[in-house]
Write an enzyme that holds these catalytic residues in place. Structure first.
Site, PDB file in Angstrom:
ATOM      1  N   LYS A  83       1.289   4.034  -3.074  1.00  0.00           N
ATOM      2  CA  LYS A  83       0.928   5.451  -2.934  1.00  0.00           C
ATOM      3  C   LYS A  83       2.139   6.345  -3.239  1.00  0.00           C
ATOM      4  O   LYS A  83       2.001   7.410  -3.835  1.00  0.00           O
ATOM      5  CB  LYS A  83       0.392   5.746  -1.533  1.00  0.00           C
ATOM      6  CG  LYS A  83      -0.928   5.089  -1.180  1.00  0.00           C
ATOM      7  CD  LYS A  83      -2.087   5.478  -2.076  1.00  0.00           C
ATOM      8  CE  LYS A  83      -2.650   6.854  -1.832  1.00  0.00           C
ATOM      9  NZ  LYS A  83      -3.872   7.100  -2.649  1.00  0.00           N
ATOM     10  N   TYR A  94       0.824  -1.225   0.000  1.00  0.00           N
ATOM     11  CA  TYR A  94       0.000   0.000   0.000  1.00  0.00           C
ATOM     12  C   TYR A  94       0.854   1.270   0.000  1.00  0.00           C
ATOM     13  O   TYR A  94       0.745   2.089  -0.928  1.00  0.00           O
ATOM     14  CB  TYR A  94      -1.025  -0.022   1.149  1.00  0.00           C
ATOM     15  CG  TYR A  94      -1.808   1.269   1.233  1.00  0.00           C
ATOM     16  CD1 TYR A  94      -2.811   1.565   0.313  1.00  0.00           C
ATOM     17  CD2 TYR A  94      -1.517   2.222   2.210  1.00  0.00           C
ATOM     18  CE1 TYR A  94      -3.509   2.774   0.374  1.00  0.00           C
ATOM     19  CE2 TYR A  94      -2.209   3.424   2.277  1.00  0.00           C
ATOM     20  CZ  TYR A  94      -3.201   3.696   1.352  1.00  0.00           C
ATOM     21  OH  TYR A  94      -3.880   4.901   1.406  1.00  0.00           O
TER      22      TYR A  94
HETATM   23  N1  LIG Z   1      -8.786   6.315   4.886  1.00  0.00           N
HETATM   24  C1  LIG Z   1      -7.686   6.956   5.243  1.00  0.00           C
HETATM   25  O1  LIG Z   1      -7.387   7.098   6.441  1.00  0.00           O
HETATM   26  C2  LIG Z   1      -6.780   7.532   4.208  1.00  0.00           C
HETATM   27  C3  LIG Z   1      -7.038   7.418   2.851  1.00  0.00           C
HETATM   28  N2  LIG Z   1      -6.176   7.982   1.932  1.00  0.00           N
HETATM   29  C4  LIG Z   1      -6.435   7.911   0.492  1.00  0.00           C
HETATM   30  O2  LIG Z   1      -7.696   8.504   0.252  1.00  0.00           O
HETATM   31  C5  LIG Z   1      -8.318   7.904  -0.880  1.00  0.00           C
HETATM   32  C6  LIG Z   1      -9.706   7.490  -0.508  1.00  0.00           C
HETATM   33  O3  LIG Z   1      -9.635   6.557   0.554  1.00  0.00           O
HETATM   34  P1  LIG Z   1     -10.915   6.088   1.360  1.00  0.00           P
HETATM   35  O4  LIG Z   1     -12.049   6.965   1.046  1.00  0.00           O
HETATM   36  O5  LIG Z   1     -10.519   5.881   2.755  1.00  0.00           O
HETATM   37  O6  LIG Z   1     -11.133   4.653   0.721  1.00  0.00           O
HETATM   38  P2  LIG Z   1     -12.448   3.978   0.166  1.00  0.00           P
HETATM   39  O7  LIG Z   1     -12.124   2.557  -0.091  1.00  0.00           O
HETATM   40  O8  LIG Z   1     -13.612   4.279   1.046  1.00  0.00           O
HETATM   41  O9  LIG Z   1     -12.678   4.744  -1.194  1.00  0.00           O
HETATM   42  C7  LIG Z   1     -11.987   4.441  -2.359  1.00  0.00           C
HETATM   43  C8  LIG Z   1     -12.961   4.461  -3.512  1.00  0.00           C
HETATM   44  O10 LIG Z   1     -12.229   4.132  -4.695  1.00  0.00           O
HETATM   45  C9  LIG Z   1     -13.009   3.224  -5.441  1.00  0.00           C
HETATM   46  N3  LIG Z   1     -12.163   2.375  -6.248  1.00  0.00           N
HETATM   47  C10 LIG Z   1     -11.302   1.416  -5.808  1.00  0.00           C
HETATM   48  N4  LIG Z   1     -10.736   0.805  -6.836  1.00  0.00           N
HETATM   49  C11 LIG Z   1     -11.227   1.399  -7.947  1.00  0.00           C
HETATM   50  C12 LIG Z   1     -11.018   1.196  -9.331  1.00  0.00           C
HETATM   51  N5  LIG Z   1     -10.210   0.232  -9.790  1.00  0.00           N
HETATM   52  N6  LIG Z   1     -11.672   1.995 -10.202  1.00  0.00           N
HETATM   53  C13 LIG Z   1     -12.536   2.943  -9.756  1.00  0.00           C
HETATM   54  N7  LIG Z   1     -12.773   3.160  -8.465  1.00  0.00           N
HETATM   55  C14 LIG Z   1     -12.131   2.401  -7.578  1.00  0.00           C
HETATM   56  C15 LIG Z   1     -13.760   2.392  -4.407  1.00  0.00           C
HETATM   57  O11 LIG Z   1     -14.909   1.767  -4.972  1.00  0.00           O
HETATM   58  C16 LIG Z   1     -14.082   3.423  -3.357  1.00  0.00           C
HETATM   59  O12 LIG Z   1     -15.346   4.003  -3.575  1.00  0.00           O
HETATM   60  C17 LIG Z   1      -7.409   6.745  -1.291  1.00  0.00           C
HETATM   61  O13 LIG Z   1      -6.666   7.128  -2.405  1.00  0.00           O
HETATM   62  C18 LIG Z   1      -6.516   6.525  -0.077  1.00  0.00           C
HETATM   63  O14 LIG Z   1      -5.278   6.010  -0.464  1.00  0.00           O
HETATM   64  C19 LIG Z   1      -5.091   8.685   2.334  1.00  0.00           C
HETATM   65  C20 LIG Z   1      -4.800   8.824   3.647  1.00  0.00           C
HETATM   66  C21 LIG Z   1      -5.609   8.278   4.687  1.00  0.00           C
HETATM   67  C1  LIG Z   2      -3.116  -2.623  17.202  1.00  0.00           C
HETATM   68  C2  LIG Z   2      -4.618  -2.410  17.219  1.00  0.00           C
HETATM   69  C3  LIG Z   2      -5.051  -2.297  18.641  1.00  0.00           C
HETATM   70  O1  LIG Z   2      -6.230  -1.628  18.913  1.00  0.00           O
HETATM   71  C4  LIG Z   2      -5.033  -1.216  16.429  1.00  0.00           C
HETATM   72  C5  LIG Z   2      -4.834  -1.384  14.932  1.00  0.00           C
HETATM   73  C6  LIG Z   2      -5.274  -0.165  14.255  1.00  0.00           C
HETATM   74  C7  LIG Z   2      -4.891  -0.160  12.776  1.00  0.00           C
HETATM   75  C8  LIG Z   2      -5.833  -1.057  12.025  1.00  0.00           C
HETATM   76  C9  LIG Z   2      -4.901   1.275  12.268  1.00  0.00           C
HETATM   77  C10 LIG Z   2      -3.873   2.109  13.036  1.00  0.00           C
HETATM   78  C11 LIG Z   2      -3.373   3.179  12.093  1.00  0.00           C
HETATM   79  C12 LIG Z   2      -4.225   3.037  10.857  1.00  0.00           C
HETATM   80  C13 LIG Z   2      -3.680   3.565   9.527  1.00  0.00           C
HETATM   81  C14 LIG Z   2      -3.279   5.017   9.616  1.00  0.00           C
HETATM   82  O2  LIG Z   2      -4.347   5.810  10.097  1.00  0.00           O
HETATM   83  C15 LIG Z   2      -2.763   5.566   8.319  1.00  0.00           C
HETATM   84  C16 LIG Z   2      -3.494   5.155   7.097  1.00  0.00           C
HETATM   85  C17 LIG Z   2      -3.369   5.915   5.982  1.00  0.00           C
HETATM   86  C18 LIG Z   2      -3.882   5.515   4.739  1.00  0.00           C
HETATM   87  O3  LIG Z   2      -3.570   6.103   3.717  1.00  0.00           O
HETATM   88  C19 LIG Z   2      -4.773   4.335   4.657  1.00  0.00           C
HETATM   89  C20 LIG Z   2      -5.241   3.823   5.984  1.00  0.00           C
HETATM   90  C21 LIG Z   2      -4.134   3.816   7.045  1.00  0.00           C
HETATM   91  C22 LIG Z   2      -3.046   2.854   6.558  1.00  0.00           C
HETATM   92  C23 LIG Z   2      -4.731   3.385   8.401  1.00  0.00           C
HETATM   93  C24 LIG Z   2      -5.207   1.903   8.369  1.00  0.00           C
HETATM   94  C25 LIG Z   2      -5.614   1.349   9.734  1.00  0.00           C
HETATM   95  C26 LIG Z   2      -4.524   1.533  10.789  1.00  0.00           C
HETATM   96  C27 LIG Z   2      -3.300   0.712  10.414  1.00  0.00           C
END
Ligand SMILES: NC(=O)C1=CN([C@@H]2O[C@H](COP(=O)(O)OP(=O)(O)OC[C@H]3O[C@@H](n4cnc5c(N)ncnc54)[C@H](O)[C@@H]3O)[C@@H](O)[C@H]2O)C=CC1
Ligand SMILES: C[C@@H](CO)CCC[C@@H](C)[C@H]1CC[C@H]2[C@@H]3[C@H](O)CC4=CC(=O)CC[C@]4(C)[C@H]3CC[C@]12C
Length: 369
Positions: free
Chosen positions: A163, A159
């Protein structure tokens, strides 16, 4: 997007627009982008909630498509002024293969860039991640760092590797000539761990706590700070960056920005308790109940079981060596780069973000969504 065409209505495309972050970006654009004429929402899985948006004044076009299919991406991008590329495969649990993660996150991003170049779309905002920087494989802390902080970014997990590669593609594409002769302007936003309405891991923790009679058990020392940012503020930052890319192309083009707001610095578990506490859960233990080496052992055991069972069943526990490393390594940001470059201020205060998240956890935890 020329000055002479102030009244011109713009076409925006949001890839991954039905995901956790994507839905907030879509709703934020509709609420806060006055120049929006058409909003294209591109996702592999379209959400039913899109239907209600189609009745508003802005034309909302739902496009079911796959970012790994170059022709589908090109068709969706054609005629768009701005692309917000948030689609991605967020998998740190071993559900998908490394090849699939690479295909979606890297090749998908390449397809988006090439589509912009071919069709003449000039502005691209990419959702990157803090994971592009760290925590690294050595578990070095990143304490209140900013975009210029020196840090040894070394990854092995698919992952963060994907990214980091995708972010590089986006930044290197800045300045490329798009169809029509104008330069492509790109930037990348790096959220830390996003929380808020729609955050499935938070909902899962809540349900787990309810199953355990209202208790959660501390696994990570309270002293380990983990960066978190509210989804509404991340969405707002995307909307603002997309809006300002044209006016401030020379300054913003090819730049990265951490996503930040007023959320407090806390450990992953203590931060979750800000929401789960008011929902009736309690975190047991001022210190981790198990020694760290036991967690390391359990995480390794989970990884082994996942590998052994893979031919029979997909075993995807929350705890694995990677998630343990991320959760137990300090990674927090302190920066004002987005404020300096494009005037970003969080739209939601910490109190608002907290209240909204609590209300969502309460509703989501008791329903079957
Ligand atoms: N959730 C988090 O804490 C973080 C997320 N991100 C980034 O933010 C973005 C959004 O993440 P989330 O909303 O959390 O994830 P999510 O899984 O909820 O949303 C991702 C969306 O992309 C779509 N998708 C996946 N593969 C696809 C494909 N092949 N073609 C078209 N659509 C596709 C999915 O259907 C989904 O709706 C990602 O790029 C992720 O890497 C960055 C930092 C933290
Ligand atoms: C050891 C467990 C005891 O309670 C807790 C485990 C938590 C983990 C599943 C999460 C802790 C940190 C999270 C990640 C972090 O917030 C940064 C992220 C950034 C992204 O771009 C995608 C998601 C994630 C990797 C996020 C995923 C879940 C954790 C590893």
């Amino acid at each position: 997007m020329a000055d002479s065409a102030q009244a011109q209505k713009l076409v925006y495309l949001v890839t991954g627009g039905c995901g956790f972050l994507g839905e907030h970006v879509v709703r934020m654009l509709l609420q806060r982008e006055p120049r929006l004429g058409e909003l294209r929402v591109f996702d592999r899985h379209l959400g039913p909630w899109l239907e209600e948006l189609k009745t508003g004044p802005v034309r909302v076009t739902a496009i079911q498509g796959d970012v790994t299919e170059a022709h589908e991406v090109a068709a969706a991008v054609a005629g768009a002024h701005v692309v917000i590329h948030t689609a991605g495969l967020v998998d740190v649990f071993g559900r998908a293969s490394p090849e699939t993660i690479h295909e979606v996150n890297v090749q998908g991003t390449r397809n988006v860039i090439e589509a912009c170049v071919q069709t003449g779309t000039q502005f691209l905002v990419y959702t990157s991640s803090m994971e592009v920087v760290g925590p690294n494989t050595k578990g070095h802390p990143f304490y209140r760092g900013n975009e210029d902080t020196l840090y040894e970014a070394v990854h092995r997990h698919p992952y963060p590797c994907s990214k980091a590669l995708a972010e590089r593609l986006v930044l290197e594409a800045n300045g490329r000539e798009v169809h029509g002769g104008l330069p492509l302007v790109t930037c990348a936003l790096r959220p830390t761990g996003i929380y808020g309405e729609g955050h499935q891991i938070m909902r899962d923790f809540y349900r787990q706590g309810l199953r355990l009679g209202g208790w959660l058990f501390r696994a990570i020392p309270a002293s380990v700070e983990h960066g978190r940012v509210y989804v509404g503020n991340v969405a707002w930052m995307h909307v603002l960056a997309a809006r300002e890319l044209e006016r401030r192309a020379a300054l913003m083009g090819g730049q990265v920005y951490f996503c930040y707001d007023g959320s407090p610095y806390k450990s992953y578990e203590d931060f979750n308790m800000e929401f789960l506490g008011p929902c009736g859960l309690q975190l047991v233990g001022a210190r981790p109940l198990l020694p760290y080496w036991v967690l390391v052992f359990l995480a390794a055991l989970n990884a082994l079981l996942q590998w052994l069972l893979r031919p029979l069943v997909l075993y995807v526990p929350l705890l694995n060596p990677y998630t343990l490393a991320v959760a137990s390594t300090t990674f927090t940001v302190s920066t004002d780069k987005a404020q300096r470059h494009f005037g970003y201020e969080p739209l939601f205060s910490w109190e608002d973000s907290r209240t909204r998240t609590i209300l969502w956890v309460q509703a989501a935890g008791s329903s079957a969504q």
